[in-house]
Design a protein around this motif. Sequence first.
Motif, PDB file in Angstrom:
ATOM      1  N   GLN A 146       0.824  -1.207   0.000  1.00 33.87           N
ATOM      2  CA  GLN A 146       0.000   0.000   0.000  1.00 33.87           C
ATOM      3  C   GLN A 146       0.856   1.254   0.000  1.00 33.87           C
ATOM      4  O   GLN A 146       0.586   2.222  -0.716  1.00 33.87           O
ATOM      5  N   VAL A 147       1.913   1.233   0.826  1.00 35.23           N
ATOM      6  CA  VAL A 147       2.803   2.393   0.913  1.00 35.23           C
ATOM      7  C   VAL A 147       3.421   2.680  -0.455  1.00 35.23           C
ATOM      8  O   VAL A 147       3.406   3.818  -0.941  1.00 35.23           O
ATOM      9  N   LEU A 148       3.933   1.624  -1.101  1.00 31.97           N
ATOM     10  CA  LEU A 148       4.529   1.797  -2.429  1.00 31.97           C
ATOM     11  C   LEU A 148       3.499   2.329  -3.419  1.00 31.97           C
ATOM     12  O   LEU A 148       3.808   3.161  -4.283  1.00 31.97           O
ATOM     13  N   GLY A 149       2.252   1.865  -3.294  1.00 25.08           N
ATOM     14  CA  GLY A 149       1.174   2.291  -4.198  1.00 25.08           C
ATOM     15  C   GLY A 149       0.920   3.792  -4.127  1.00 25.08           C
ATOM     16  O   GLY A 149       0.411   4.392  -5.072  1.00 25.08           O
ATOM     17  N   ARG A 150       1.258   4.377  -2.967  1.00 26.20           N
ATOM     18  CA  ARG A 150       1.009   5.811  -2.809  1.00 26.20           C
ATOM     19  C   ARG A 150       2.130   6.663  -3.424  1.00 26.20           C
ATOM     20  O   ARG A 150       2.038   7.884  -3.436  1.00 26.20           O
ATOM     21  N   ARG A 151       3.219   6.020  -3.884  1.00 25.37           N
ATOM     22  CA  ARG A 151       4.353   6.805  -4.397  1.00 25.37           C
ATOM     23  C   ARG A 151       4.350   6.885  -5.915  1.00 25.37           C
ATOM     24  O   ARG A 151       5.342   6.566  -6.561  1.00 25.37           O
ATOM     25  N   ALA A 152       3.208   7.232  -6.441  1.00 23.22           N
ATOM     26  CA  ALA A 152       3.052   7.414  -7.886  1.00 23.22           C
ATOM     27  C   ALA A 152       3.757   6.358  -8.726  1.00 23.22           C
ATOM     28  O   ALA A 152       4.709   6.667  -9.463  1.00 23.22           O
ATOM     29  N   PRO A 153       3.366   5.104  -8.606  1.00 24.39           N
ATOM     30  CA  PRO A 153       4.029   4.067  -9.394  1.00 24.39           C
ATOM     31  C   PRO A 153       3.611   4.128 -10.861  1.00 24.39           C
ATOM     32  O   PRO A 153       2.550   4.694 -11.178  1.00 24.39           O
ATOM     33  N   SER A 154       4.431   3.549 -11.712  1.00 26.70           N
ATOM     34  CA  SER A 154       4.060   3.468 -13.122  1.00 26.70           C
ATOM     35  C   SER A 154       2.964   2.413 -13.258  1.00 26.70           C
ATOM     36  O   SER A 154       2.706   1.644 -12.335  1.00 26.70           O
ATOM     37  N   ALA A 155       2.341   2.351 -14.425  1.00 25.32           N
ATOM     38  CA  ALA A 155       1.243   1.414 -14.654  1.00 25.32           C
ATOM     39  C   ALA A 155       1.710  -0.025 -14.428  1.00 25.32           C
ATOM     40  O   ALA A 155       1.005  -0.843 -13.836  1.00 25.32           O
ATOM     41  N   ASP A 156       2.939  -0.301 -14.890  1.00 30.82           N
ATOM     42  CA  ASP A 156       3.511  -1.631 -14.718  1.00 30.82           C
ATOM     43  C   ASP A 156       3.689  -1.975 -13.253  1.00 30.82           C
ATOM     44  O   ASP A 156       3.316  -3.040 -12.793  1.00 30.82           O
ATOM     45  N   GLN A 157       4.291  -1.011 -12.557  1.00 32.53           N
ATOM     46  CA  GLN A 157       4.536  -1.221 -11.122  1.00 32.53           C
ATOM     47  C   GLN A 157       3.218  -1.404 -10.379  1.00 32.53           C
ATOM     48  O   GLN A 157       3.099  -2.236  -9.481  1.00 32.53           O
ATOM     49  N   LEU A 158       2.219  -0.627 -10.784  1.00 32.81           N
ATOM     50  CA  LEU A 158       0.914  -0.703 -10.118  1.00 32.81           C
ATOM     51  C   LEU A 158       0.333  -2.115 -10.269  1.00 32.81           C
ATOM     52  O   LEU A 158      -0.225  -2.679  -9.318  1.00 32.81           O
ATOM     53  N   ARG A 159       0.503  -2.664 -11.493  1.00 38.79           N
ATOM     54  CA  ARG A 159      -0.022  -4.016 -11.726  1.00 38.79           C
ATOM     55  C   ARG A 159       0.658  -5.024 -10.805  1.00 38.79           C
ATOM     56  O   ARG A 159       0.004  -5.889 -10.214  1.00 38.79           O
ATOM     57  N   VAL A 160       1.979  -4.898 -10.683  1.00 39.16           N
ATOM     58  CA  VAL A 160       2.725  -5.814  -9.806  1.00 39.16           C
ATOM     59  C   VAL A 160       2.273  -5.641  -8.360  1.00 39.16           C
ATOM     60  O   VAL A 160       2.031  -6.605  -7.635  1.00 39.16           O
ATOM     61  N   LEU A 161       2.111  -4.363  -7.959  1.00 42.60           N
ATOM     62  CA  LEU A 161       1.679  -4.094  -6.582  1.00 42.60           C
ATOM     63  C   LEU A 161       0.310  -4.696  -6.319  1.00 42.60           C
ATOM     64  O   LEU A 161       0.050  -5.248  -5.246  1.00 42.60           O
ATOM     65  N   GLU A 162      -0.573  -4.590  -7.301  1.00 40.13           N
ATOM     66  CA  GLU A 162      -1.911  -5.159  -7.124  1.00 40.13           C
ATOM     67  C   GLU A 162      -1.839  -6.671  -6.965  1.00 40.13           C
ATOM     68  O   GLU A 162      -2.572  -7.260  -6.164  1.00 40.13           O
ATOM     69  N   ARG A 163      -0.924  -7.269  -7.762  1.00 36.12           N
ATOM     70  CA  ARG A 163      -0.758  -8.728  -7.650  1.00 36.12           C
ATOM     71  C   ARG A 163      -0.270  -9.107  -6.258  1.00 36.12           C
ATOM     72  O   ARG A 163      -0.758 -10.052  -5.654  1.00 36.12           O
ATOM     73  N   ILE A 164       0.687  -8.325  -5.770  1.00 38.76           N
ATOM     74  CA  ILE A 164       1.204  -8.592  -4.412  1.00 38.76           C
ATOM     75  C   ILE A 164       0.079  -8.482  -3.395  1.00 38.76           C
ATOM     76  O   ILE A 164      -0.115  -9.362  -2.555  1.00 38.76           O
ATOM     77  N   SER A 165      -0.698  -7.406  -3.492  1.00 40.52           N
ATOM     78  CA  SER A 165      -1.779  -7.201  -2.526  1.00 40.52           C
ATOM     79  C   SER A 165      -2.791  -8.326  -2.591  1.00 40.52           C
ATOM     80  O   SER A 165      -3.235  -8.833  -1.558  1.00 40.52           O
ATOM     81  N   ARG A 166      -3.162  -8.700  -3.842  1.00 35.20           N
ATOM     82  CA  ARG A 166      -4.170  -9.758  -3.983  1.00 35.20           C
ATOM     83  C   ARG A 166      -3.672 -11.063  -3.383  1.00 35.20           C
ATOM     84  O   ARG A 166      -4.380 -11.730  -2.635  1.00 35.20           O
ATOM     85  N   ALA A 167      -2.408 -11.400  -3.703  1.00 37.97           N
ATOM     86  CA  ALA A 167      -1.855 -12.666  -3.205  1.00 37.97           C
ATOM     87  C   ALA A 167      -1.752 -12.648  -1.684  1.00 37.97           C
ATOM     88  O   ALA A 167      -2.102 -13.619  -1.012  1.00 37.97           O
TER      89      ALA A 167
END
Length: 344
Positions: free
Chosen positions: A150-171
């Motif tokens: 969540q913290v990383l998600g708040r640091r304006a990630p790129s679209a790619d990074q956001l997708r990876v972050l979402e995967r991490i959160s979901r898992a």
Amino acid sequence: MRVNATLCGWLGYSADELVGKRKVQDLLSMGGKIFHQTHWAPLLQMQGSVSEVRLELIHKDGSRVPMIMNAVRRERAGAVVHDLAAFVARDRDKFEQELVASRKRLEAAIEEATGLQEEAKDRALFAEQMMAIVSHDLRTPLATILMSAQVLGRRAPSADQLRVLERISRAASRANRMVSDLLDFTRARLGKGLAVERRRLNPHSAVADSVEELTSACPGRDLQHVREGSGHGLFDVDRLAQLVVNLVTNAVAYGDASRPVIVTSTARADSFSVSVLNFGTPIPAEAMPSLFEPMVRGHGHSNGGRSVGLGLYIVSEIAKAHGGSVEVSSDEVSGTQFTAHFPG
Ligand SMILES: Nc1ncnc2c1ncn2[C@@H]1O[C@H](COP(=O)(O)OP(=O)(O)OP(=O)(O)O)[C@@H](O)[C@H]1O
Ligand SMILES: [Mg+2]
């Protein structure tokens, strides 16, 4: 007075040596003689017969012959006579010894089985305790993973990074849910039962909250909430949410994705219920009896090994902890519907 050849053969005497020369009691062992005096004779006198008495007769050579004796007192031509029937009881002795021996064997086997059972119980308890500890301790690192994503998600990630972050959160959320299911399972199993904290609340809005959360967690799925009746119920709102999540997750996982999943909350004056309906392949009749048992899951659906088979067990434990129950109906036409009933 008379003796047949069989008894003579058993005792090693000829008839001449016995008839008119020896009384029956003369052939008895010492214990038999005493028994004859104290029981046999009085019984014959009083009730006219004695049956199935075990006595030893003494063979001519001094050895003892175990016998089963029966005697009847009769009057014959004005005189009282005793008719005796004697059977050698060696076979019976052997039979009894065998009975005793097999009883001993049986007792030994029971003892061994009990020991093994205790051992198995110990081992199962140990495994469950270990599961409780592991699942409990996994929650902290999982929470860290979720929070960091969540913290990383708040640091304006790129679209790619956001997708990876979402995967991490979901898992991580998925792992979190499995872990808390395991924890609930071990709590329910290790004797304490599921803890519930009941408050008087509106069941419709509690269910609506869960449905809303689930709608965003299941994009592309038609999730509907139907409210019937009005009123308040006494329940643990988190547990109710957990129950709805488990039932809806199942409906989404195992139901026909092109048809809606319908959650109905029904409030009555003295009770309320929540049901979840989906369409698709019905639950096979043979799976029904064990559906709510822990670690039971259906075959033939691949869900990436996510399923543990605890969802429905926990659902029924939650209902039970509220003094309620869960029922299920499933067929091709009207769909699969799980309903949890709660007393008011
Ligand atoms: N709505 C449903 N439609 C069809 N089958 C179902 C439905 N709900 C449950 N089942 C069957 O019952 C089984 C047991 O369900 P349960 O929720 O207890 O375990 P799970 O979903 O396999 O695993 P978990 O919920 O622990 O992740 C499932 O594996 C599935 O085969
Ligand atoms: Mg499930």
